[in-house]
Design an enzyme around this catalytic site. Structure first.
Site, short mmCIF file in Angstrom:
data_model
loop_
_atom_site.label_atom_id
_atom_site.label_comp_id
_atom_site.label_asym_id
_atom_site.label_seq_id
_atom_site.Cartn_x
_atom_site.Cartn_y
_atom_site.Cartn_z
CB SER A 108 -1.12 0.10 1.11
OG SER A 108 -2.09 1.08 1.11
CG ASP B 185 -4.16 -1.45 0.19
OD1 ASP B 185 -3.45 -2.21 0.66
OD2 ASP B 185 -4.59 -0.19 0.61
#
Length: 346
Positions: A62, A193
């Site tokens: 991320s 993500d």
């Protein structure tokens, strides 16, 4: 003393151990990743080192993936801090967090993916993953196939595809947090993500070193940097379950649990002496993925980095990573491992 090779003397030198292989693992955390960047920048300033020179493999999930890509693109942590600070408000504008907008978030993402892409393009330009000067692994999740998707630099002969993908696309895929951004469409896949399964990429990095790079577990040393540790209280009413009780805390609860699990597993694999986890403990709800004061994070990192400096000097500073020579990228004219100027200028 005896010269019998089967009975070496007490003065005989012990055989050398395996060559050290150091891993830098950077957690996800949205706007909070500015803490991580500040910590690395402070280490460089305090110790006069170049962080990237001491690690053979860098893993980031991320926002941690953006930091890893920045290091691979040749940016210093101080430059990443500057770029990140300038763009936090651009990507997470206060107007999108206003209470009157919460209703619209129920049927759409909270923030604009096009704004995020624009910000990332300003940083990485047209650089490809294969142009990274460091070995990188960046986790994501394929929602269509329900399987992991890990972007990797061409650090093994089998890895000949991801290197042709742009750093911007990789960053979009690993940061597409559900409810915050729409899914990213990269390489024919719908990706979200990497934090949904590997917010702490330490175990992923250890697995990559062993399985793809033939590194023994005894040779691996890991520095895992978090994005502030927020110990929220587990209210008793959550014990009874129920959607209403769990709707808000569930996401943070599961990410924290997965992060702790990865931390414990990685430490178990390489040994507690060869795994260093660094974070800052703060009260719960002080920072969130989209609400983190750059000034507060900078101050927190400045104080906390003093604790990491002696650990880094003792455990990591003596090792210089071997030069990473990427495998050739078929079908491209670019020289692997030669980044363009940060920002995309040639």
């Amino acid at each position: 003393m005896s010269n019998d090779p089967d009975h070496p003397s007490a003065q005989s030198p012990s055989p050398p151990g395996p060559e050290l292989f150091q891993v830098l693992a950077l957690d996800g955390g949205g706007a909070k990743a500015l803490f991580t960047a500040h910590v690395l920048a402070s280490l460089e300033a305090d110790l006069g080192v170049r962080i990237a020179d001491h690690f053979d493999l860098i893993a980031g999930t991320s926002a941690g993936g953006i930091l890893a890509l920045g290091l691979g693109a040749g940016l210093t942590p101080a430059e990443i801090v500057e770029q990140y600070t300038d763009r936090v408000e651009q990507v997470f504008p206060r107007s999108r967090r206003a209470p009157w907008r919460f209703g619209s978030h129920a049927i759409g993402p909270a923030y604009s993916s096009s704004v995020l892409r624009e910000a990332l393009t300003e940083v990485f330009g047209a650089q490809l993953l294969g142009q990274s000067t460091k070995r990188l692994i960046i986790p994501s999740w394929d929602v269509q196939r329900a399987e992991v998707r890990i972007f990797k630099t061409p650090h093994h002969p089998r890895l000949c595809r991801d290197g042709r993908i742009s750093m911007v696309d990789v960053a979009m895929a690993t940061t597409a947090a559900p409810t915050f951004f729409e899914a990213a469409h990269v390489d024919g896949r719908r990706l979200v993500d990497g934090g949904v399964w590997a917010n702490n990429p330490s175990v992923v990095a250890v697995g990559e070193a062993v399985s793809m790079l033939d590194v023994s577990l005894e040779a691996i040393r890991v520095l895992n940097v978090g994005t502030v540790d927020q110990r929220a209280k587990h209210a008793e009413h959550l014990d009874t379950g129920g959607w209403i009780n769990w709707a808000k805390p569930a996401a943070n609860f599961m990410v924290t649990a997965a992060t702790r699990g990865a931390q414990g597993t990685a430490a178990h694999l390489v040994g507690k002496d060869d795994f260093v986890r660094f974070d800052a403990l703060v009260p719960g709800n002080v920072f969130t993925l989209d609400r983190a004061s750059p000034k507060s994070l900078a101050g927190l990192a400045a104080g906390q980095s003093r604790l990491l400096s002696p650990l880094f000097t003792e455990r990591f500073a003596a090792h210089t990573a071997t030069r990473y020579i990427p495998n050739p990228l078929p079908g491209t004219d670019d020289e692997p491992g030669t980044p363009t100027t940060p920002g995309g200028a040639s």
